[in-house]
Design a protein around this motif. Structure first.
Motif: not given
Length: 363
Positions: A7-23
């Motif tokens: 469950e934590e991985i699912e959420n981290i993946a979304i947050g990582a995409a957002l903070l990744g600023t496209g990259g």
């Protein structure tokens, strides 16, 4: 200390995409690798920065290269293990833990997959608070920590060990090697002590990514606007609403470079926004105004779902909202702006914080 599960991985993946600023690489690939590793080896131990001994050896792990390459060249996970173990053998000391080099995309998740497979803890921190395209663009470099010794590994079994005079040279040499090795590699880099981490890292970044991902998922379940939830959580700003009408994107010099044009809708009808990126979004502007510029964060969200859209995922016709988020205070220092500000990337303008840019635009 706590444990990271599916469950934590699912959420981290979304947050990582957002903070990744496209990259930062496609987080979907990293998510699958982390989920598989948890399935096989169990949950991952996540340590707060205060739980790391000062003399412990910590080595971040990451993918280097153009995110567009990873779409066709998916890592197996063996490359990360090879680079990690090769560096450990060279250093002659057991590595205590790993961590992300950046808060973004696949590079937030690959250390989790590696840690599960090797039975190591992950530290709840990173070196950017976002994603940046070059190896010296980390808070460790701002404090004088060297990138090397580091190891690059590819899917063919090649392992390259580098010792360079500074982190800028590490970027230059490693980028050339990465191109020759097929455009993307796995690396182990910036070996540090726990004391270095406490001084230089951006704290609690994995937890922050998890909070962002949970906010977006919960908003959809509760019929709330996920973009409003993201803006509130990140202290961000809505910059532009529209649809993608043109994308000029190419893989060049080991990066995904280009420009996206967004035709304005709603309050922005009649305007166009131009996004300039080098792996990550670096500049958002209209014909008359700069909306946001590196090192502040520029992120594109799907207008309906609030899900982040990566630079390689931008498609013609996509309706989106561009948001700006203030960078960590470490990046707003003179040294931070010198390393990752607009002039470094060739833009003829000085850094102005996103909140000041919006005040100027609205006056």
């Amino acid at each position: 200390m706590r444990y990271i599960g599916k469950e934590e991985i699912e959420n981290i993946a979304i947050g990582a995409a957002l903070l990744g600023t496209g990259g930062g690489g496609d987080p979907y690939i990293g998510k699958l690798m982390a989920l598989q590793a948890i399935e096989e080896y169990g949950p991952i131990k996540l340590l707060s920065i205060d739980e790391v001994p000062d003399d412990a050896l910590v080595v971040p792990t990451a993918m280097m290269g153009a995110p567009t390459v990873m779409i066709e060249k998916v890592p197996s996970g063996e490359e990360a293990i090879e680079s990690f173990q090769t560096l450990q053998n060279y250093l002659g000391k057991e590595i205590f833990a790993t961590m992300p080099i950046e808060a973004g995309g696949v590079n937030s998740l690959l250390p989790l997959a590696l840690a599960a497979r090797l039975g190591l803890p992950v530290i709840d921190a990173d070196g950017m608070g976002r994603a940046f395209p070059e190896l010296q663009m980390v808070t460790f470099h701002l404090d004088g920590v060297k990138a090397t010794p580091m190891v690059l590994s590819d899917e063919k079994g090649n392992n390259l060990l580098f010792n360079t005079i500074d982190s800028v040279w590490a970027e230059r040499i490693a980028r050339g090697a990465t191109i020759e090795m097929g455009g993307s590699v796995m690396l182990s880099i910036y070996p540090m002590t726990g004391k270095n981490i406490k001084q230089s890292a951006i704290h609690d970044s994995l937890t922050f990514e998890e909070q962002i991902g949970k906010a977006i998922r919960d908003a959809k379940k509760n019929n709330k606007n996920p973009i409003d939830e993201v803006i509130a959580l990140t202290n961000g700003y809505s910059l532009f609403k529209g649809k993608v009408t043109d994308i000029n994107r190419k893989t060049q010099q080991g990066f995904a470079k280009g420009t996206a044009t967004i035709e304005g809708l709603e309050d922005n009808k009649g305007e166009e926004c131009y996004l300039h990126f080098q792996n990550e979004h670096l500049l958002a502007e209209t014909k008359d105004n700069v909306l946001c510029v590196t090192p502040d964060l520029i992120t594109v969200l799907d207008k309906e779902t609030g899900m982040p859209i990566t630079t390689e995922g931008l498609k013609y016709g996509a309706r989106c909202v561009v948001i700006g988020i203030p960078a960590d205070k470490k990046w707003r220092t003179p040294k931070g702006i010198e390393v990752a500000g607009p002039r470094y990337f060739g833009y003829d303008l000085d850094f102005t914080p996103v909140e000041q840019l919006l005040r100027k635009e609205n006056n």
